[in-house]
Scaffold this motif. Structure first.
Motif, PDB file in Angstrom:
ATOM      1  N   GLN A  79       0.830  -1.193   0.000  1.00 33.21           N
ATOM      2  CA  GLN A  79       0.000   0.000   0.000  1.00 33.21           C
ATOM      3  C   GLN A  79       0.869   1.251   0.000  1.00 33.21           C
ATOM      4  O   GLN A  79       0.609   2.206  -0.746  1.00 33.21           O
ATOM      5  CB  GLN A  79      -0.921  -0.009   1.227  1.00 33.21           C
ATOM      6  CG  GLN A  79      -1.808   1.224   1.332  1.00 33.21           C
ATOM      7  CD  GLN A  79      -2.880   1.069   2.394  1.00 33.21           C
ATOM      8  OE1 GLN A  79      -3.864   0.363   2.193  1.00 33.21           O
ATOM      9  NE2 GLN A  79      -2.689   1.708   3.536  1.00 33.21           N
ATOM     10  N   GLY A  91     -12.928   3.348   0.013  1.00 39.35           N
ATOM     11  CA  GLY A  91     -11.788   2.522   0.390  1.00 39.35           C
ATOM     12  C   GLY A  91     -10.889   3.107   1.452  1.00 39.35           C
ATOM     13  O   GLY A  91     -10.010   2.408   1.973  1.00 39.35           O
ATOM     14  N   ILE A 142     -10.825   1.372   5.119  1.00 40.98           N
ATOM     15  CA  ILE A 142     -10.098   0.105   5.159  1.00 40.98           C
ATOM     16  C   ILE A 142      -8.604   0.353   4.962  1.00 40.98           C
ATOM     17  O   ILE A 142      -7.757  -0.306   5.589  1.00 40.98           O
ATOM     18  CB  ILE A 142     -10.631  -0.863   4.088  1.00 40.98           C
ATOM     19  CG1 ILE A 142     -12.103  -1.186   4.361  1.00 40.98           C
ATOM     20  CG2 ILE A 142      -9.822  -2.147   4.077  1.00 40.98           C
ATOM     21  CD1 ILE A 142     -12.350  -1.862   5.697  1.00 40.98           C
ATOM     22  N   ALA A 143      -8.253   1.298   4.094  1.00 44.33           N
ATOM     23  CA  ALA A 143      -6.835   1.620   3.896  1.00 44.33           C
ATOM     24  C   ALA A 143      -6.204   2.107   5.190  1.00 44.33           C
ATOM     25  O   ALA A 143      -5.051   1.796   5.498  1.00 44.33           O
ATOM     26  CB  ALA A 143      -6.685   2.674   2.801  1.00 44.33           C
ATOM     27  N   VAL A 165     -10.206  -5.805   2.386  1.00 47.50           N
ATOM     28  CA  VAL A 165      -9.223  -4.897   1.783  1.00 47.50           C
ATOM     29  C   VAL A 165      -9.342  -4.854   0.265  1.00 47.50           C
ATOM     30  O   VAL A 165      -8.655  -4.065  -0.382  1.00 47.50           O
ATOM     31  CB  VAL A 165      -7.784  -5.282   2.191  1.00 47.50           C
ATOM     32  CG1 VAL A 165      -7.605  -5.223   3.692  1.00 47.50           C
ATOM     33  CG2 VAL A 165      -7.400  -6.651   1.657  1.00 47.50           C
ATOM     34  N   VAL A 201      -9.944  -1.416  -1.145  1.00 49.95           N
ATOM     35  CA  VAL A 201      -8.970  -0.351  -0.925  1.00 49.95           C
ATOM     36  C   VAL A 201      -8.524   0.232  -2.255  1.00 49.95           C
ATOM     37  O   VAL A 201      -8.209  -0.494  -3.198  1.00 49.95           O
ATOM     38  CB  VAL A 201      -7.746  -0.890  -0.149  1.00 49.95           C
ATOM     39  CG1 VAL A 201      -6.626   0.138  -0.130  1.00 49.95           C
ATOM     40  CG2 VAL A 201      -8.145  -1.243   1.268  1.00 49.95           C
ATOM     41  N   THR A 236      -5.288   6.749   1.274  1.00 57.83           N
ATOM     42  CA  THR A 236      -5.047   5.926   2.455  1.00 57.83           C
ATOM     43  C   THR A 236      -5.220   6.640   3.785  1.00 57.83           C
ATOM     44  O   THR A 236      -5.111   6.005   4.830  1.00 57.83           O
ATOM     45  CB  THR A 236      -3.608   5.371   2.416  1.00 57.83           C
ATOM     46  OG1 THR A 236      -2.683   6.470   2.404  1.00 57.83           O
ATOM     47  CG2 THR A 236      -3.381   4.506   1.187  1.00 57.83           C
TER      48      THR A 236
END
Length: 428
Positions: free
Chosen positions: A140, A203, A206-207, A354, A357, A361
């Motif tokens: 990520q 997303g 979750i990130a 995930v 994602v 972030t």
């Protein structure tokens, strides 16, 4: 700007330690230390001495021009033997050079931002990469560091500038015949950006979990084997186990890697009615942490129901499976029954979460995108009205563009910079 220096590698004994010097005087300082410098970006071995001529170390020296360095300035790197004494002596020597000063936390990276070598989202990606503990965190962070979020923001920006320009053309030529109706194209551009923004916004939560870690709470009545299960998963005696009810009074946390994702397992106090004041506090904490946990694993004895309302994604297992004749959906931390299946289930559950994602972030990213979404939605609604002034629609689109510019640090982020860069070590 000042020329700065710092140790760029971790403190402690190692094979190699790197000291970085960056700024307009970096190469001149190198010529002060050595008679000659290696050619740019070509490593060369040089003898390093102090002002009195005493040998400090034999260093591998790398010189980077401002067009090809991390900071966008002249940079000199000294690759030293990784002795604490050697590093201390070299840093002491550099501190005596009049044109140098010790770098502040994150100052090298801040200069990279100010010199256009990185955007703000890439800076955050670098911080995440340095802190990464699991494979998912590494991947990520690498995506953000590579500039994917900045590239996506640029794509949005191009579409929105096109939409605003089309509307402004109708304003500029209001007294003339405009050859085509621009509204359909503007609607299409806005719809495309909004669709992409919505996907990224969904997303972010979750990130954030990938960055900070998921929480899995083990829930159940006293003496159903919660602490024993935690110890079995952790592979060590992380929690006290006993045949007496109420042994666990506080939430016990164990950090681990499950399927490449950072997870904190929570062993909580047994849920029951209790007159013991301290145990009651533990039970209250258990309930609070269970409510905020990403996944709850309920251990339930046969004939009983879970103590809390089971949510989608929770896992309900039959406790003390080693004592049951029918061991379907049962688990036992003492014998390991069902533990591997539980870990597989947790890994699959987290993997499915995930999957949504994107490349944004952080909460800051979400806020900027939400602000842009709000302005673009207003603009979209205005376009559906026959009486909405075109200049107001264009202004809403420009407001959305400014919100996305803040996403990558083009505007309105000065108040964030000190907070972001102080999270870096001095050598970065």
């Amino acid at each position: 700007m000042d020329t700065i220096f710092a140790l760029a590698t971790a403190h402690g004994k190692a094979g190699v330690a790197i000291v970085r010097i960056s700024g307009p005087e970096a190469w001149n300082v190198g010529l002060l230390m050595f008679e000659t410098l290696p050619a740019p970006r070509v490593a060369g071995l040089r003898l390093l001495t102090d002002f009195s001529g005493d040998r400090l170390d034999e260093a591998l020296v790398l010189a980077f021009p401002d067009t090809a360095s991390f900071t966008g300035e002249f940079v000199l790197e000294l690759h030293l033997h990784g002795s604490g004494a050697v590093v201390a002596a070299v840093l002491r020597f550099l501190s005596e050079v009049p044109s140098l000063r010790m770098a502040e936390p994150g100052e090298f990276t801040r200069r990279a931002l100010e010199n256009g070598r990185m955007d703000l989202s890439q800076v955050e990606g670098l911080a995440d990469l340095i802190d990464a503990e699991t494979e998912a965190q590494r991947k990520q962070a690498q995506r953000v560091l590579s500039g994917e979020l900045g590239n996506r923001a640029d794509e949005w920006r191009v579409d929105l500038i096109r939409a605003a320009a089309l509307l402004e053309a109708t304003i500029d030529f209001a007294d003339e015949d405009v050859p085509t109706d621009v509204t359909p194209e503007v609607r299409m551009l806005l719809a495309g950006v909004l669709h992409s923004l919505n996907a990224e916004i969904l997303g972010v939560e979750i990130a954030e979990r990938v960055r900070s870690g998921f929480e899995v709470a083990i829930i159940g009545a006293p003496n159903v084997g919660k602490s024993t299960l935690l110890n079995a998963i952790a592979g060590r005696e992380a929690a006290i186990t006993s045949e007496y009810a109420g042994t666990t009074r506080d939430v016990i946390e164990v950090r681990m890697d499950i399927g490449g994702l950072p997870v904190t397992l929570l062993d909580t106090a047994g849920l029951r009615e209790s007159d013991d004041y301290v145990e009651s506090i533990g039970i209250e904490r258990a309930i609070n942490r269970a409510e905020t946990a990403d996944i709850r694993v309920f251990l339930v004895e046969d004939g009983l129901e879970p103590e809390l309302l089971v949510r989608d994604g929770d896992i309900v297992l039959r406790a003390k499976g080693d004592l049951l004749d029918d061991q379907t959906n049962a688990i036992s931390g003492s014998t390991g029954l069902g533990v591997s299946n539980l870990m597989l289930t947790l890994a699959k559950t987290l993997e499915s979460r995930v999957a949504v994602v994107g490349i944004a972030t952080r909460e800051r990213h979400r806020v900027s995108m939400e602000q842009a979404k709000l302005s673009l939605t207003v603009a979209q609604d205005m376009l559906s009205s026959d009486i909405a002034p075109t200049d107001l629609v264009a202004e809403e689109i420009r407001t959305g563009i400014r919100a996305l510019d803040a996403l990558v640090g083009r505007i309105d982020v000065e108040n964030l910079l000190d907070e972001i860069f102080t999270s870096f070590c001095i050598g970065k």
